[in-house]
Design a protein around this motif. Structure first.
Motif, mmCIF file in Angstrom:
data_model
loop_
_atom_site.group_PDB
_atom_site.id
_atom_site.type_symbol
_atom_site.label_atom_id
_atom_site.label_comp_id
_atom_site.label_asym_id
_atom_site.label_seq_id
_atom_site.Cartn_x
_atom_site.Cartn_y
_atom_site.Cartn_z
ATOM 1 N N GLY A 1 0.803 -1.214 0.000
ATOM 2 C CA GLY A 1 0.000 0.000 0.000
ATOM 3 C C GLY A 1 0.837 1.266 0.000
ATOM 4 N N HIS A 2 0.209 2.367 -0.410
ATOM 5 C CA HIS A 2 0.868 3.672 -0.405
ATOM 6 C C HIS A 2 0.260 4.622 0.615
ATOM 7 C CE1 HIS A 2 3.013 3.671 -4.594
ATOM 8 N NE2 HIS A 2 3.183 2.537 -3.942
ATOM 9 N N THR A 3 -1.017 4.420 0.945
ATOM 10 C CA THR A 3 -1.698 5.288 1.898
ATOM 11 C C THR A 3 -2.538 4.424 2.844
ATOM 12 O OG1 THR A 3 -3.830 5.592 0.761
ATOM 13 C CG2 THR A 3 -1.975 6.929 -0.022
ATOM 14 N N ARG A 4 -3.139 5.068 3.822
ATOM 15 C CA ARG A 4 -4.010 4.329 4.753
ATOM 16 C C ARG A 4 -5.254 3.795 4.064
ATOM 17 N NH1 ARG A 4 -4.541 9.785 6.473
ATOM 18 N NH2 ARG A 4 -6.592 10.696 5.957
ATOM 19 N N ASN A 5 -5.595 4.315 2.886
ATOM 20 C CA ASN A 5 -6.760 3.851 2.140
ATOM 21 C C ASN A 5 -6.436 2.735 1.158
ATOM 22 O OD1 ASN A 5 -8.084 5.879 3.462
ATOM 23 N ND2 ASN A 5 -8.932 6.852 1.642
ATOM 24 N N SER A 6 -5.173 2.418 0.992
ATOM 25 C CA SER A 6 -4.779 1.414 0.002
ATOM 26 C C SER A 6 -5.382 0.050 0.323
ATOM 27 C CB SER A 6 -3.257 1.277 -0.053
ATOM 28 O OG SER A 6 -2.643 2.476 -0.456
ATOM 29 N N ILE A 7 -5.805 -0.642 -0.726
ATOM 30 C CA ILE A 7 -6.313 -2.009 -0.570
ATOM 31 C C ILE A 7 -5.121 -2.952 -0.532
ATOM 32 C CG2 ILE A 7 -7.631 -3.856 -1.679
ATOM 33 C CD1 ILE A 7 -9.484 -1.716 -2.816
ATOM 34 N N THR A 8 -4.958 -3.636 0.604
ATOM 35 C CA THR A 8 -3.807 -4.513 0.778
ATOM 36 C C THR A 8 -4.210 -5.957 1.081
ATOM 37 O OG1 THR A 8 -3.693 -3.909 3.130
ATOM 38 C CG2 THR A 8 -2.355 -2.612 1.580
ATOM 39 N N GLN A 9 -5.511 -6.235 1.068
ATOM 40 C CA GLN A 9 -6.016 -7.574 1.343
ATOM 41 C C GLN A 9 -6.723 -8.115 0.106
ATOM 42 O OE1 GLN A 9 -5.299 -9.212 4.218
ATOM 43 N NE2 GLN A 9 -4.122 -7.372 4.779
ATOM 44 N N LEU A 10 -6.414 -9.343 -0.279
ATOM 45 C CA LEU A 10 -6.972 -9.924 -1.496
ATOM 46 C C LEU A 10 -8.504 -9.974 -1.491
ATOM 47 C CD1 LEU A 10 -6.611 -11.238 -4.244
ATOM 48 C CD2 LEU A 10 -6.244 -13.427 -3.083
ATOM 49 N N PRO A 11 -9.166 -10.403 -0.418
ATOM 50 C CA PRO A 11 -10.641 -10.443 -0.451
ATOM 51 C C PRO A 11 -11.266 -9.075 -0.713
ATOM 52 C CG PRO A 11 -9.816 -11.740 1.387
ATOM 53 C CD PRO A 11 -8.645 -10.992 0.837
ATOM 54 N N VAL A 12 -10.656 -8.031 -0.146
ATOM 55 C CA VAL A 12 -11.176 -6.673 -0.375
ATOM 56 C C VAL A 12 -10.973 -6.284 -1.833
ATOM 57 C CG1 VAL A 12 -11.020 -4.244 0.312
ATOM 58 C CG2 VAL A 12 -10.664 -6.054 2.006
ATOM 59 N N LEU A 13 -9.807 -6.603 -2.366
ATOM 60 C CA LEU A 13 -9.534 -6.294 -3.771
ATOM 61 C C LEU A 13 -10.504 -7.042 -4.682
ATOM 62 C CD1 LEU A 13 -7.788 -5.003 -5.974
ATOM 63 C CD2 LEU A 13 -6.259 -6.986 -5.818
#
Length: 270
Positions: free
Chosen positions: A173-185
């Motif tokens: 991720g680059h920010t606190r809003n970045s999607i870093t979990q596969l299920p969320v993506l």
């Protein structure tokens, strides 16, 4: 002579050319060969006139005659079409529509393509005289999962490819809003397939939001993304119809036919 619904106010000055174009349009409306009688009825041309023009088109290989009395489009049109396709580039087709979209919304418009696990910005439309803007540098790169256009490309992949991408990149991720979990993506990609639009909600850069629509080639394959970037509090969902229609215009210039199933739709079935 009956008017074809696709006729415009501009017509060829030579009548035989107008008739020839009308005949080609009728042949293009059907995949299978069409009888001389049906072609004559659809165009309103006398059978002898229809026969004469079709014979001339057959000599030039613009029309094929698979059996006596029936006709279909010929291979010469495919050869010429491939020459035109070879001259087209998504950047050339996008420049004028992008500039027009920028005039309508007064925000930067970006064109980007996929290279491996990143998108690359290859063109932009913006005004140096405007106020605060989010301008992406041509040649700049960004991870697929952190950008609106990148999500469109991931949405066009099958689930196994998306999982492989997540494994390779770690979904950093680059920010606190970045999607870093596969299920969320995966849920986010499902929305992109459903609506044909993808978003970046301050995931690449805080204070910046983006929306993107896909650009498709004559095979219905996703080849680029058209995106609008704006300060987070200025991005307006009212721009979506304009963004989509501009992306559609570019796709059509590349030979994409309305109604053809796209890579995004196909991926949804996998």
């Amino acid at each position: 002579m009956k008017k074809n619904p696709s006729d415009t106010s501009s017509k060829p000055s030579v009548q035989v050319l107008e008739r020839m174009f009308t005949l080609i349009d009728v042949l293009a409306s059907r995949e299978e060969a069409i009888s001389l009688k049906e072609i004559s009825e659809k165009t309103g041309l006398h059978p002898s006139t229809t026969h004469r023009i079709l014979n001339d088109l057959t000599i030039g290989r613009f029309v094929d005659r698979p059996e006596s009395g029936s006709y279909r489009l010929g291979m010469r049109l495919l050869e010429l079409g491939n020459l035109v396709k070879a001259r087209l580039s998504v950047r050339d087709a996008s420049l004028a529509p992008m500039r027009q979209l920028h005039k309508l919304i007064q925000q930067p418009v970006n064109l980007s393509v996929r290279q491996g696990d990143e998108i690359v910005y290859i063109e932009r439309a913006y005004s140096e005289r405007s106020g605060m803007q989010v301008v992406r540098a041509i040649g700049g790169r960004a991870p697929l999962h952190l950008t609106s256009t990148g999500k469109l490309f991931l949405a066009a992949d099958d689930p196994q490819r998306v999982r492989s991408y997540a494994t390779r990149t770690g979904l950093a991720g680059h920010t606190r809003n970045s999607i870093t979990q596969l299920p969320v993506l995966e849920r986010e990609l499902g929305k992109a397939r459903q609506y044909g639009i993808a978003r970046d909600n301050e995931e690449l850069e805080l204070g910046v939001r983006c929306m993107a629509a896909g650009i498709f080639d004559d095979q219905g394959q996703l080849v680029a993304g058209l995106s609008i970037s704006a300060p987070a509090d200025r991005l307006d969902d009212g721009w979506l119809p304009k963004l989509q229609s501009t992306a559609d215009e570019i796709s059509q210039a590349l030979g994409y036919a309305n109604g053809r199933r796209t890579a995004l739709a196909q991926a949804e079935d996998k």
